[in-house]
Motif scaffolding. Structure first.
Motif, PDB file in Angstrom:
ATOM      1  N   GLY A  30       0.738  -1.301  -0.058  1.00 14.51           N
ATOM      2  CA  GLY A  30       0.107  -0.179   0.345  1.00 14.51           C
ATOM      3  C   GLY A  30       0.920   1.181   0.041  1.00 14.51           C
ATOM      4  O   GLY A  30       0.714   2.250  -0.739  1.00 14.51           O
ATOM      5  N   MET A  31       1.837   1.179   0.916  1.00 18.07           N
ATOM      6  CA  MET A  31       2.920   2.471   0.918  1.00 18.07           C
ATOM      7  C   MET A  31       3.405   2.784  -0.558  1.00 18.07           C
ATOM      8  O   MET A  31       3.547   3.834  -0.824  1.00 18.07           O
ATOM      9  CB  MET A  31       3.798   2.242   2.065  1.00 18.07           C
ATOM     10  CG  MET A  31       3.156   2.302   3.330  1.00 18.07           C
ATOM     11  SD  MET A  31       4.131   1.998   4.755  1.00 18.07           S
ATOM     12  CE  MET A  31       5.327   3.282   4.772  1.00 18.07           C
ATOM     13  N   THR A  32       4.079   1.510  -1.141  1.00 19.04           N
ATOM     14  CA  THR A  32       4.732   1.742  -2.195  1.00 19.04           C
ATOM     15  C   THR A  32       3.735   2.413  -3.036  1.00 19.04           C
ATOM     16  O   THR A  32       4.352   3.255  -3.901  1.00 19.04           O
ATOM     17  CB  THR A  32       5.307   0.291  -2.747  1.00 19.04           C
ATOM     18  OG1 THR A  32       5.857  -0.544  -1.596  1.00 19.04           O
ATOM     19  CG2 THR A  32       6.351   0.529  -3.736  1.00 19.04           C
ATOM     20  N   ALA A  33       2.521   1.727  -3.547  1.00 18.93           N
ATOM     21  CA  ALA A  33       1.583   2.152  -4.462  1.00 18.93           C
ATOM     22  C   ALA A  33       1.361   3.727  -4.305  1.00 18.93           C
ATOM     23  O   ALA A  33       1.584   4.570  -5.227  1.00 18.93           O
ATOM     24  CB  ALA A  33       0.467   1.404  -4.532  1.00 18.93           C
ATOM     25  N   ALA A  34       1.216   4.323  -3.085  1.00 19.67           N
ATOM     26  CA  ALA A  34       0.822   5.460  -2.763  1.00 19.67           C
ATOM     27  C   ALA A  34       1.991   6.393  -3.030  1.00 19.67           C
ATOM     28  O   ALA A  34       1.834   7.547  -3.554  1.00 19.67           O
ATOM     29  CB  ALA A  34       0.345   5.634  -1.353  1.00 19.67           C
ATOM     30  N   ALA A  35       3.157   6.139  -2.798  1.00 19.24           N
ATOM     31  CA  ALA A  35       4.452   6.642  -2.964  1.00 19.24           C
ATOM     32  C   ALA A  35       4.487   6.986  -4.524  1.00 19.24           C
ATOM     33  O   ALA A  35       4.922   8.241  -4.719  1.00 19.24           O
ATOM     34  CB  ALA A  35       5.459   5.979  -2.281  1.00 19.24           C
TER      35      ALA A  35
END
Lengths: 258, 508, 342
Positions: free
Chosen positions: C113-118
């Protein structure tokens, strides 16, 4: 607001007027907090967006006890106008005739705005207040007054837009029905650098993207993609304009790092 | 029109910016108001012009007591002001700018542009100005913009003109044109107030000279009753500082070399620029601001791309390299604009002091800051450069202009890099700080650093440099030995080059 | 700064007046509503509602941290909503397709989730650096595609058709965030607290935080001093986006256990976070109380809706008004004058 007005009075004209009042009220709110007090314009506008969103939903639920969509037989839609001469214009005719009265008013307003900003004293002052407030004040004009006036006009026009959206197009109100159209309008103004006539062209372009998207939906494209199109279109327009400016700056001034 | 300030005082908190000043301005007279930065000249004038209404004392116009609520009142009474930073609408035409806020109207509030054109055109021919009314301001040179400002005042029928540092941005030829115009005004019985810090101009054109220092009026005399030295000593409040001692010129290897670099946006024509600065010497670039010095410096630092040519730093090609790479290879930079480029005003002194060395072992381990070391280092800088500030953790915004500049100079010189680029290091700085900064630059030179000094102040250039170039319209003159140079010669160089290329300049 | 007492009092009095007026419009009993408000925010059996407030505060604080990190570096990333949605969608997607659960699974979901949002956040940075689109407008406009992309996924490929709603399948129980013992509060807020600590550390003690702050205070200064501002821009946006992604993941794993259309947009988490960050004029430690404060308003309003039949949107109105008054008192990061007579 328009819906309320139209519902209670049963008249489109009063509905529109109340929409305008609503717009002006919001503009005064903005003026109070940005001009009279030193509120940051972006923060204030986010707050006002929140209030408008909350207020419309809240009032809907508090007064009519419905949520989501409000519809009523009392709502009087703005009548469509058929202008006989316009109909006969080849090709364009069918498109521009038989629209709501507000449509024609806005057309006239755009053309008026063009001359207003170019030749009218107040138009000149508006431009000056936007570009170099200090210079205007050095010439002895209170720029805050000018900005306030501009904001009020802005409120009036926004109210008209809201009226067109609700009681002209569909005759009902849906929560958050403006769906970011205000932001798109902001982008359009940015892209055209505030010139009235190019603005008209771009607005039509966006309008057609919007309606083309609606048609495509019938062809089986998921609704989400068609609804996304106006936003993508404005993003692309924005990229186009910004990139040209960036290119120009790097070429003529060799600017590095932004 | 006769205008008077009678025992005027202005206080900003406990600080008295103008202290009991009385001045009178007579028609047909050019009245020069001189003094250091912060002496209170501009504040006094802002009272006269109605920009500052929080004052004690009286304004008298033709011997009647007046109270301004805003500049509008002053303007309608016939007072006009050309601000140091022009108050123009960039995207509007000259005509629109001139008539803004006093437009001749026809029906429904629409502006009668025909009448306006006729009126303005008649003023232009009366005073023999050279302006095209249809041009947009953004296309004009600085000198032309100033003419627009003056035209604005004439259009409003001003009888008293206040000009704040009008020559700071003008070439010698533009300056002459301005002075001719001012003489014309004098003949038509207008009174003119000239705020300036350049004494030569005062000697050239003024009828009466008033000197201010620390908010007080020191003297107000007719020009023939005073002398250049007397004015100068009044400004400083003491004897002129002694010239700084320096070692004999002993240049060594080339520290910085520009080989025919072409810089976009430097001027109207992109002529290649070449330059050499050797270790152990100061090379000065003289010239009126806006003639391409800023783009040149930006290109050397790496803030601006070059189109062709090479930049060589300590025998390494640095063309196309980023700022941080250039700094690592041995370059430091004291920028002209300390407010925006030299410092972050809302950061603390500590944070400003270590910015370009933050990745050093001394200040961080690559991830975590070593706050203790940073604090000690900052205190050392503060002591060594005699920077007056509450504490190392105070915000830079709270410091005075001179101390801000000392902080920038201290930070950059302390890095002891072989090449130092210095851009207008003493702009808007008090005499004490100027001396300190000049001394430090000489010390650096004597220690064998290569220093490139860009300045609009001819005296500074001539006092410090070993070699001098003149920059004008993006072109750099041949280097001149500073011992053989006179003010006149430098002025002529700016002038001749400009007359050869009478084109517009802009600096954006 | 000196305020007159009268001007200090006007804001609360006006707020109360508007509040009462709105209640009157809704035909509600005023006393009852106010009691319901406080119960809804802090009370409930076993403090159940307080826990709801805490869990909401976690999400708002998270979004405020995301906004803070970007704003401090002068990057007006108001695309938090889009980043949140993309982060939530990505973690829901991974959570559904993951064949195993447990701590490793949870971590993996959160990371994705963090990677996609980043990545989504970096898009607006890239548009700024290479296309010249201002971050403010660019990130705002990216909200809408994000919203519609998510809407498409939960309506078509990922839809749980049997539920009859626009939502994904429920995720595996083993991937749910565990609850605190004896309560119904999941441990998502602990992640946010951790993140809060990390952000504090980052802002005050690290080189990265220092450089970002300097860039935010004056980009020209940073450039001329040799900071690599392009790198800083992208890194900061990625950080900001990843925090938004974390919030999205927590909302999916802890609160909803699936992705429902509009579940991250409707409660205005992102916008509330932005105004919370601005309200405390970007002072890092003050984010936590600000987040809690806004969460309490929303929970309280929900309480009023339950017991006193007052539409909960009253919270949005009150929130907007509070922002207005605070914004007009506190100069924010957007204002940068240079002082000195220049």
């Amino acid at each position: 607001m328009a819906v309320f007005g139209s519902h209670f009075t049963g008249s489109a004209m009063w509905g529109t007027l109340s929409a305008v009042c609503g717009g002006v009220f919001m503009a005064i709110l903005f003026a109070e907090f940005h001009l009279r007090r030193p509120g940051d314009p972006i923060v204030v506008s986010i707050a006002i967006n929140l209030i408008a969103l909350g207020l419309s939903t809240y009032l809907l639920r508090a007064i009519f006890k419905v949520s989501g969509v409000f519809q009523s037989h009392n709502i009087d839609k703005i009548s469509l106008v058929n202008i006989p001469l316009l109909e006969k214009i080849p090709f364009l005719g069918p498109f521009i005739s038989g629209q709501s009265l507000l449509f024609y008013i806005s057309l006239v307003l755009v053309i008026f705005a063009h001359f207003f900003f170019k030749f009218h004293q107040l138009g000149l002052w508006f431009r000056a207040a936007g570009e170099n407030k200090l210079a205007l004040e050095a010439s002895g004009v209170n720029s805050k007054k000018i900005q306030f006036l501009a904001l009020i006009l802005c409120g009036v026009l926004c109210g008209l837009g809201g009226a067109q959206l609700s009681i002209s197009n569909v005759g009902l109100f849906v929560e958050n029905m403006s769906a970011g159209r205000g932001w798109i309008a902001v982008v359009i103004v940015l892209v055209t650098a505030g010139r009235a006539l190019p603005l008209l062209g771009l607005v039509f372009l966006f309008g057609s993207v919007d309606s083309v998207a609606l048609r495509i939906q019938g062809l089986g494209l998921p609704q989400q993609f068609t609804e996304m199109m106006p936003y993508l279109a404005s993003l692309i327009a924005l990229i186009f304009v910004c990139y040209r400016k960036l290119k120009f700056e790097t070429n003529t001034q060799g600017k590095r790092n932004v | 029109m006769k205008a008077e300030l009678h025992e005027v005082s202005v206080k900003f908190g406990p600080f008295c910016a103008v202290n009991n000043v009385s001045l009178s301005f007579l028609p047909g007279e050019i009245h020069a108001l001189v003094g250091e930065n912060g002496a209170g000249k501009s504040t006094a004038m802002s009272v006269l012009f109605g920009l500052n209404n929080d004052y004690e004392g009286k304004i008298l116009i033709n011997d009647t007591h007046k109270n301004w609520c805003s500049p509008a009142d002053a303007i309608s009474a016939g007072i006009g002001m050309v601000h140091q930073h022009f108050m123009l609408q960039e995207t509007m035409s000259v005509l629109e700018n001139v008539i803004l806020c006093s437009e001749p109207l026809s029906k429904f509030g629409f502006v009668n542009f025909n009448l306006a054109t006729i009126n303005v055109q008649s003023l232009i021919s009366k005073y023999d100005l050279k302006i095209d009314l249809t041009q947009k301001i953004s296309h004009l040179s600085v000198g032309q913009r100033q003419a627009v400002e003056i035209l604005k005042l004439l259009y409003r029928n001003s009888q008293l003109l206040i000009l704040d540092e009008p020559t700071a941005v003008l070439t010698p030829s533009e300056k002459h044109a301005l002075f001719l115009t001012l003489s014309n005004f004098k003949l038509s019985q207008k009174s003119i107030i000239l705020i300036t810090h350049k004494i030569d101009e005062v000697m050239m054109i003024a009828d009466r000279v008033s000197v201010m220092r620390d908010g007080k009026l020191i003297s107000s005399k007719l020009l023939q009753h005073t002398s250049k030295d007397a004015i100068q000593e009044n400004i400083i409040g003491g004897k002129l500082p002694k010239p700084i001692k320096r070692k004999k010129h002993n240049p060594r290897n080339i520290g910085l070399e520009l080989q025919r670099i072409v810089i976009p946006g430097i001027a109207t024509r992109n002529e290649p620029v070449s330059l050499q600065v050797r270790l152990g010497e100061i090379v000065g670039i003289a010239g009126v601001s806006g003639n391409g010095q800023a783009p040149l410096v930006e290109a050397i630092i790496g803030l601006r791309n070059t189109i062709s040519g090479n930049i060589i730093l300590n025998d390494r090609y640095i063309t196309g390299k980023e700022v941080w790479e250039r700094r690592q290879l041995g370059l430091t930079y004291v920028p002209e604009d300390r407010q925006r480029v030299g410092l972050a005003l809302d950061a603390s002194v500590c944070e400003n002091a270590c910015i370009s060395q933050i990745d050093n072992q001394e200040f961080s381990n690559g991830f975590i800051l070593k706050l203790g070391n940073i604090g000690r280092f900052t205190k050392k800088l503060i002591n060594n450069f005699d920077i007056r500030v509450e504490s190392a953790s105070a915000k830079v915004r709270t410091m005075s202009g001179g101390n801000k500049q000392k902080l920038v100079v201290a930070r950059e010189l302390n890095q002891k890099k072989p090449v130092v680029i210095v851009e207008n290091p003493t702009w808007g700085v008090d005499i004490g700080a100027i001396n300190k900064i000049h001394k430090e630059l000489i010390v650096m030179r004597d220690a064998g650093h290569a220093i490139l000094l860009v300045s609009n102040e001819l005296e500074e250039i001539m006092g410090l440099s070993d070699h001098i170039h003149v920059m004008s319209d993006g072109q750099l003159s041949k280097p001149l030995k500073s011992a053989e140079v006179t003010v006149k010669k430098l002025g002529d160089l700016m002038l001749t080059q400009n007359e050869n290329h009478p084109s517009q300049k802009s600096r954006n | 700064m000196k305020y007159k007492i009268s001007s200090l009092l006007t804001a609360p009095i006006l707020l109360i007046f508007v509040f009462v007026f709105l209640l009157w419009l809704a035909d509600a009993n005023i006393f009852e509503s106010i009691v319901a408000f406080f119960k809804g925010a802090f009370g409930g059996r076993n403090f159940a509602y307080l826990l709801v407030t805490v869990s909401r505060a976690a999400l708002i604080t998270g979004m405020a941290l995301a906004a803070l990190i970007a704003f401090r570096a002068g990057l007006f990333n108001i695309g938090g909503e889009g980043q949140l949605v993309i982060g939530g969608l990505a973690s829901a997607f991974v959570a559904i397709s993951l064949p195993f659960g447990g701590a490793v699974g949870i971590l993996l979901v959160i990371l994705s989730g963090m990677t996609a949002a980043a990545l989504w956040a970096v898009v607006s940075g890239a548009m700024k650096l290479w296309l010249g689109v201002p971050i403010l407008v660019g990130s705002l406009l990216l909200n809408y595609p994000a919203r519609y992309i998510a809407s498409y996924f939960v309506n078509h490929p990922l839809r749980d058709v049997s539920s009859g709603m626009s939502q994904t399948h429920l995720i595996e129980k083993s991937l749910w965030l565990p609850l605190l013992p004896t309560t119904r509060l999941d441990i998502g807020f602990i992640f946010i607290l951790l993140m809060f600590g990390l952000v504090l550390f980052y802002c005050y003690r690290t080189v990265g935080g220092y450089k970002a702050k300097m860039t935010g205070l004056s980009i020209d200064f940073a450039n001329a001093s040799g900071l690599q501002t392009k790198k800083i821009t992208l890194k900061t946006l990625a950080l900001s986006g990843s925090i938004a992604g974390l919030v999205g993941a927590i909302a999916v794993l802890g609160l909803h256990h699936r992705f429902t259309d509009g579940m991250l947009v409707q409660p205005l988490y992102a916008w509330t976070g932005i105004v919370a960050a601005l309200m405390v004029s970007l002072i890092p430690w003050a984010i936590l109380p600000a987040g809690f404060f806004f969460a309490a308003i929303h929970s309280g309003a929900s309480g009023m809706e339950r017991t006193a039949d007052v539409p909960k949107e009253i919270a949005i109105i009150i929130q907007g008004l509070i922002i207005l008054f605070v914004a007009s008192k506190v100069p924010t990061a957007f204002e940068q004058d240079t002082g000195e007579n220049k």
